[in-house]
Design an enzyme around this catalytic site. Sequence first.
Site, PDB file in Angstrom:
ATOM      1  N   VAL A  82       0.837  -1.212   0.000  1.00  0.00           N
ATOM      2  CA  VAL A  82       0.000   0.000   0.000  1.00  0.00           C
ATOM      3  C   VAL A  82       0.866   1.253   0.000  1.00  0.00           C
ATOM      4  O   VAL A  82       0.690   2.162  -0.811  1.00  0.00           O
ATOM      5  CB  VAL A  82      -0.961  -0.010   1.211  1.00  0.00           C
ATOM      6  CG1 VAL A  82      -1.722   1.320   1.305  1.00  0.00           C
ATOM      7  CG2 VAL A  82      -1.935  -1.172   1.115  1.00  0.00           C
ATOM      8  N   LEU A 137      -6.916  -0.675  -3.148  1.00  0.00           N
ATOM      9  CA  LEU A 137      -6.048  -1.223  -4.200  1.00  0.00           C
ATOM     10  C   LEU A 137      -6.080  -2.750  -4.170  1.00  0.00           C
ATOM     11  O   LEU A 137      -6.067  -3.357  -3.110  1.00  0.00           O
ATOM     12  CB  LEU A 137      -4.605  -0.753  -3.982  1.00  0.00           C
ATOM     13  CG  LEU A 137      -4.376   0.760  -3.817  1.00  0.00           C
ATOM     14  CD1 LEU A 137      -2.913   1.038  -3.539  1.00  0.00           C
ATOM     15  CD2 LEU A 137      -4.851   1.513  -5.045  1.00  0.00           C
ATOM     16  N   GLU A 173      -3.970  -6.111  -5.197  1.00  0.00           N
ATOM     17  CA  GLU A 173      -2.617  -6.517  -5.609  1.00  0.00           C
ATOM     18  C   GLU A 173      -2.672  -7.035  -7.036  1.00  0.00           C
ATOM     19  O   GLU A 173      -3.619  -7.682  -7.448  1.00  0.00           O
ATOM     20  CB  GLU A 173      -2.078  -7.595  -4.669  1.00  0.00           C
ATOM     21  CG  GLU A 173      -1.684  -7.030  -3.302  1.00  0.00           C
ATOM     22  CD  GLU A 173      -1.099  -8.083  -2.387  1.00  0.00           C
ATOM     23  OE1 GLU A 173      -1.368  -8.031  -1.192  1.00  0.00           O
ATOM     24  OE2 GLU A 173      -0.393  -8.975  -2.896  1.00  0.00           O
ATOM     25  N   ASN A 191     -14.435  -4.604   2.190  1.00  0.00           N
ATOM     26  CA  ASN A 191     -13.717  -5.880   2.038  1.00  0.00           C
ATOM     27  C   ASN A 191     -14.570  -7.061   2.495  1.00  0.00           C
ATOM     28  O   ASN A 191     -14.570  -8.116   1.884  1.00  0.00           O
ATOM     29  CB  ASN A 191     -12.403  -5.842   2.815  1.00  0.00           C
ATOM     30  CG  ASN A 191     -11.272  -5.262   1.959  1.00  0.00           C
ATOM     31  OD1 ASN A 191     -11.513  -4.798   0.846  1.00  0.00           O
ATOM     32  ND2 ASN A 191     -10.064  -5.299   2.477  1.00  0.00           N
ATOM     33  N   PHE A 247     -16.538 -10.329  -8.830  1.00  0.00           N
ATOM     34  CA  PHE A 247     -16.373 -11.117  -7.603  1.00  0.00           C
ATOM     35  C   PHE A 247     -17.423 -12.208  -7.484  1.00  0.00           C
ATOM     36  O   PHE A 247     -17.904 -12.526  -6.407  1.00  0.00           O
ATOM     37  CB  PHE A 247     -16.354 -10.191  -6.365  1.00  0.00           C
ATOM     38  CG  PHE A 247     -14.998  -9.546  -6.194  1.00  0.00           C
ATOM     39  CD1 PHE A 247     -14.532  -8.677  -7.161  1.00  0.00           C
ATOM     40  CD2 PHE A 247     -14.166  -9.836  -5.123  1.00  0.00           C
ATOM     41  CE1 PHE A 247     -13.267  -8.099  -7.076  1.00  0.00           C
ATOM     42  CE2 PHE A 247     -12.904  -9.266  -5.016  1.00  0.00           C
ATOM     43  CZ  PHE A 247     -12.455  -8.391  -5.997  1.00  0.00           C
ATOM     44  N   GLY A 289      -7.884 -15.638  -0.499  1.00  0.00           N
ATOM     45  CA  GLY A 289      -6.678 -15.570   0.336  1.00  0.00           C
ATOM     46  C   GLY A 289      -6.168 -14.148   0.302  1.00  0.00           C
ATOM     47  O   GLY A 289      -6.953 -13.212   0.131  1.00  0.00           O
ATOM     48  N   CYS A 315      -5.595  -9.341   2.868  1.00  0.00           N
ATOM     49  CA  CYS A 315      -6.697  -8.475   3.306  1.00  0.00           C
ATOM     50  C   CYS A 315      -7.971  -9.195   3.694  1.00  0.00           C
ATOM     51  O   CYS A 315      -8.417  -9.089   4.842  1.00  0.00           O
ATOM     52  CB  CYS A 315      -6.965  -7.441   2.218  1.00  0.00           C
ATOM     53  SG  CYS A 315      -5.517  -6.431   1.924  1.00  0.00           S
ATOM     54  N   LYS A 372      -3.431 -15.101  -5.861  1.00  0.00           N
ATOM     55  CA  LYS A 372      -4.153 -14.672  -7.070  1.00  0.00           C
ATOM     56  C   LYS A 372      -3.105 -14.411  -8.138  1.00  0.00           C
ATOM     57  O   LYS A 372      -1.905 -14.342  -7.826  1.00  0.00           O
ATOM     58  CB  LYS A 372      -4.984 -13.418  -6.792  1.00  0.00           C
ATOM     59  CG  LYS A 372      -4.129 -12.215  -6.403  1.00  0.00           C
ATOM     60  CD  LYS A 372      -4.945 -10.980  -6.129  1.00  0.00           C
ATOM     61  CE  LYS A 372      -5.306 -10.245  -7.365  1.00  0.00           C
ATOM     62  NZ  LYS A 372      -5.762  -8.853  -7.115  1.00  0.00           N
TER      63      LYS A 372
HETATM   64  C1  UDX Z   1      -8.701  -6.889  -1.875  1.00  0.00           C
HETATM   65  C2  UDX Z   1      -9.763  -5.880  -2.301  1.00  0.00           C
HETATM   66  O1  UDX Z   1     -10.268  -6.243  -3.589  1.00  0.00           O
HETATM   67  C3  UDX Z   1      -9.142  -4.480  -2.371  1.00  0.00           C
HETATM   68  O2  UDX Z   1     -10.137  -3.529  -2.705  1.00  0.00           O
HETATM   69  C4  UDX Z   1      -8.547  -4.131  -0.995  1.00  0.00           C
HETATM   70  O3  UDX Z   1      -7.943  -2.860  -1.017  1.00  0.00           O
HETATM   71  C5  UDX Z   1      -7.527  -5.181  -0.600  1.00  0.00           C
HETATM   72  O4  UDX Z   1      -8.111  -6.491  -0.609  1.00  0.00           O
HETATM   73  P1  UDX Z   1      -6.674  -8.191  -2.976  1.00  0.00           P
HETATM   74  O5  UDX Z   1      -6.755  -8.995  -1.717  1.00  0.00           O
HETATM   75  O6  UDX Z   1      -5.372  -7.646  -3.419  1.00  0.00           O
HETATM   76  O7  UDX Z   1      -7.695  -6.909  -2.867  1.00  0.00           O
HETATM   77  O8  UDX Z   1      -7.193  -9.101  -4.186  1.00  0.00           O
HETATM   78  P2  UDX Z   1      -8.622  -9.443  -4.800  1.00  0.00           P
HETATM   79  O9  UDX Z   1      -8.496  -9.306  -6.251  1.00  0.00           O
HETATM   80  O10 UDX Z   1      -9.709  -8.738  -4.101  1.00  0.00           O
HETATM   81  O11 UDX Z   1      -8.754 -11.032  -4.487  1.00  0.00           O
HETATM   82  C6  UDX Z   1      -8.827 -11.451  -3.145  1.00  0.00           C
HETATM   83  C7  UDX Z   1      -9.032 -12.971  -3.137  1.00  0.00           C
HETATM   84  O12 UDX Z   1     -10.361 -13.274  -3.602  1.00  0.00           O
HETATM   85  C8  UDX Z   1      -8.074 -13.749  -4.039  1.00  0.00           C
HETATM   86  O13 UDX Z   1      -7.655 -14.931  -3.370  1.00  0.00           O
HETATM   87  C9  UDX Z   1      -8.933 -14.116  -5.244  1.00  0.00           C
HETATM   88  O14 UDX Z   1      -8.518 -15.341  -5.840  1.00  0.00           O
HETATM   89  C10 UDX Z   1     -10.302 -14.279  -4.604  1.00  0.00           C
HETATM   90  N1  UDX Z   1     -11.403 -14.063  -5.533  1.00  0.00           N
HETATM   91  C11 UDX Z   1     -11.568 -12.836  -6.080  1.00  0.00           C
HETATM   92  C12 UDX Z   1     -12.279 -15.115  -5.812  1.00  0.00           C
HETATM   93  O15 UDX Z   1     -12.106 -16.223  -5.313  1.00  0.00           O
HETATM   94  N2  UDX Z   1     -13.322 -14.903  -6.653  1.00  0.00           N
HETATM   95  C13 UDX Z   1     -13.539 -13.679  -7.232  1.00  0.00           C
HETATM   96  O16 UDX Z   1     -14.482 -13.553  -8.002  1.00  0.00           O
HETATM   97  C14 UDX Z   1     -12.624 -12.613  -6.948  1.00  0.00           C
END
Ligand code: UDX
Length: 441
Positions: free
Chosen positions: A11, A154, A156, A209, A250, A258, A261, A321
Amino acid sequence: MKIAIVGTGYVGLTSGVCFSELGNEVVCVDVNAEKINQLNCGIMPIYEPGIKELVIKNKENKRLRFTTNLKEAVNRSEIIIIAVGTPSLLDGNVDLSYIFAVANEIGSYINNYKVIVNKSTVPVGTADDVKRIIFNNLVDKKIDFDVASVPEFLKEGSAIKDFFQTERVIIGTESNKARDLLVKLHKPLNSSIQTTDIRSAELIKYAANSFLAMKISFINEIANLAELVGADIKEVARGIGSDSRIGNKFLNAGIGFGGACFPKDTKGLVKIAEQVGLEFSLLQEVIHINERQYNVILDKLKLVIPDLKGKKLAILGLSFKPNTDDMRDAPSISIIRELMIMEPSLTIRAYDPIAIESAKTAIKDNVQYFYTIEGALQDADACIILTEWEQITSFSLDRYKQLLTSPIIIDGRNCFDSEDMDKAGINYLSIGRQNKVYSPL
Ligand code: UDX
């Protein structure tokens, strides 16, 4: 504007670089001298697409610099953004020790009016604690300052795009002076700016979140139901996502969320609620569903290979991810651990385009790591996909079939089309869809 960012993690570094790209003078501070030296040599402490180019460009323009000297950074800045880690404690509460340590130091260094901004994800009410700590450490009690909350959103792997294309900026303040300064800082982003009170801003972050995590657990449970009733989760997700009240983001079913966050923030919000006497059972269930979701992969494996003794498994994708090296709370860690408990004689042949070095620290089990998909797949008895990296989803199905001893792919992220797999003669099992299981090995 002159800004100091305290903390150069995902961040802090991303925010600092992007604010400098907007034309501000930014100094990024970290206690870790090695990290600061690396940054000053153009070596990035994190993997984030596009960040290295921006660091080098803005360092050359003298708009961005890195230091361990917090005092000098505080003295020369009008806005100080705290972006240090707020990890989970063992009981799920949020560890605020890094935030408070920084607030202590900032208090003793303030020499004139400043706005101190919490960008780290912090429980509701933390700004009050930060304000009290700073005041208690002021050298001159007459110096004026304000504390504010400006949470980040944000993701990642797309953090720079998320910064410049943010859909909204949330600014929580308790003075017009702080509000106006922070609105001025964010104006160039041309996104909607919501100014509000500090506690609402702090809760917005957790609520956002947690809602996204809830969406993921919901679609995963619907996927588990879809399998049982003969439906296809991709069709179901498409059908509900076309409703603008739900939205199509989502809704990708898989092995669960995972990262640094969602797991931390959902547990943190349950604890925040508990502390004010609210049993947040909905969110507890979101967490429970997520914690058991990865078992769907193990169940499918046992279906096609009932006897795992001496078998070789290719695991494709380790990071939580795509487009990140981050292994924090990655489902791959639990899945590999469970596999080795199920059958210690298993050989795990793992591939990830970027996260292998991080995985070697995060995964305690005996894993063979390969820097090519071919290496991991060669002579494996089955392949399990855990992260939807482009390198994995674009790899030729014929090559999968040629390299595997038996054409079995268990897909934890629904990367492929079942019909394509059928045509390729691959025994393909995915999540929430109708899996044609050929005779088990
Ligand atoms: C998240 C929030 O999206 C972001 O706004 C916040 O600032 C920080 O936390 P991040 O954890 O970096 O971001 O990744 P994100 O793309 O949200 O994915 C989080 C997890 O959810 C990953 O393990 C991803 O595989 C999973 N995921 C995401 C799913 O299983 N299905 C989906 O449709 C989307």
